[in-house]
Design a protein around this motif. Structure first.
Motif, PDB file in Angstrom:
ATOM      1  N   ALA A 136       0.838  -1.190   0.000  1.00  0.00           N
ATOM      2  CA  ALA A 136       0.000   0.000   0.000  1.00  0.00           C
ATOM      3  C   ALA A 136       0.874   1.240   0.000  1.00  0.00           C
ATOM      4  O   ALA A 136       2.011   1.213   0.461  1.00  0.00           O
ATOM      5  CB  ALA A 136      -0.933   0.015   1.217  1.00  0.00           C
ATOM      6  N   LYS A 194      -6.501  -5.184  -1.176  1.00  0.00           N
ATOM      7  CA  LYS A 194      -7.515  -4.154  -1.367  1.00  0.00           C
ATOM      8  C   LYS A 194      -8.824  -4.561  -0.695  1.00  0.00           C
ATOM      9  O   LYS A 194      -9.294  -5.682  -0.853  1.00  0.00           O
ATOM     10  CB  LYS A 194      -7.745  -3.899  -2.853  1.00  0.00           C
ATOM     11  N   TYR A 201      -3.265   0.333  -3.556  1.00  0.00           N
ATOM     12  CA  TYR A 201      -3.177  -0.927  -2.838  1.00  0.00           C
ATOM     13  C   TYR A 201      -2.925  -2.076  -3.798  1.00  0.00           C
ATOM     14  O   TYR A 201      -3.413  -2.069  -4.934  1.00  0.00           O
ATOM     15  CB  TYR A 201      -4.470  -1.215  -2.072  1.00  0.00           C
ATOM     16  N   THR A 253      -5.732  -0.745   5.032  1.00  0.00           N
ATOM     17  CA  THR A 253      -5.796   0.689   4.785  1.00  0.00           C
ATOM     18  C   THR A 253      -4.543   1.364   5.327  1.00  0.00           C
ATOM     19  O   THR A 253      -4.036   0.989   6.386  1.00  0.00           O
ATOM     20  CB  THR A 253      -7.035   1.336   5.426  1.00  0.00           C
ATOM     21  N   THR A 279      -4.164   7.196  -2.790  1.00  0.00           N
ATOM     22  CA  THR A 279      -3.686   5.929  -2.232  1.00  0.00           C
ATOM     23  C   THR A 279      -3.669   4.866  -3.310  1.00  0.00           C
ATOM     24  O   THR A 279      -4.351   4.972  -4.335  1.00  0.00           O
ATOM     25  CB  THR A 279      -4.561   5.448  -1.068  1.00  0.00           C
TER      26      THR A 279
END
Length: 121
Positions: free
Chosen positions: A47, A63, A58, A67, A56
């Protein structure tokens, strides 16, 4: 020079959650990323985010489960990991870079020392 220190790794059961932290000091940077290296495998991107968090990225494998976000001190970054799977077991590293797109490609300017995450079934 940017300095990074990871913490928060440990042992969790599959389906559980864990939060990793990365304390950053030194010169400013543009983007932050998380990477991992499982036993016998190459280090891979997990990430990344811009300093503001507006952008952002990922890996497909995480995903919806992981986070990345910045802490209230503004010099600490986190990786929140939910719905953990045994295949998430790895040493996790944080790293800084000039752009999110470069971090996705593994272009890292400074690395932390890593923290071990073990997910049991």
């Amino acid at each position: 020079q940017v300095q990074l220190v990871e913490s928060g790794g440990g042992l969790v059961q599959a389906g559980g959650s864990l939060r990793l932290s990365c304390a950053v000091s030194g010169r400013t940077f543009s983007s932050m990323g998380w990477f991992r290296q499982a036993p016998g495998k190459e280090r891979e991107f997990v990430a990344a985010a811009t300093w503001s968090g507006a952008s952002t990225s990922y890996a497909d494998s995480v995903k919806g489960r992981f986070t990345i976000f910045r802490g209230n001190t503004k010099n600490t970054w986190y990786l929140q990991m939910n719905s953990l799977k045994p295949e998430d077991t790895a040493v996790y590293y944080c790293g800084t870079g000039s752009r999110v797109a470069l971090l996705v490609d593994g272009r890292v300017d400074a690395w932390g020392q890593g923290t071990l995450v073990t997910v049991s079934s």
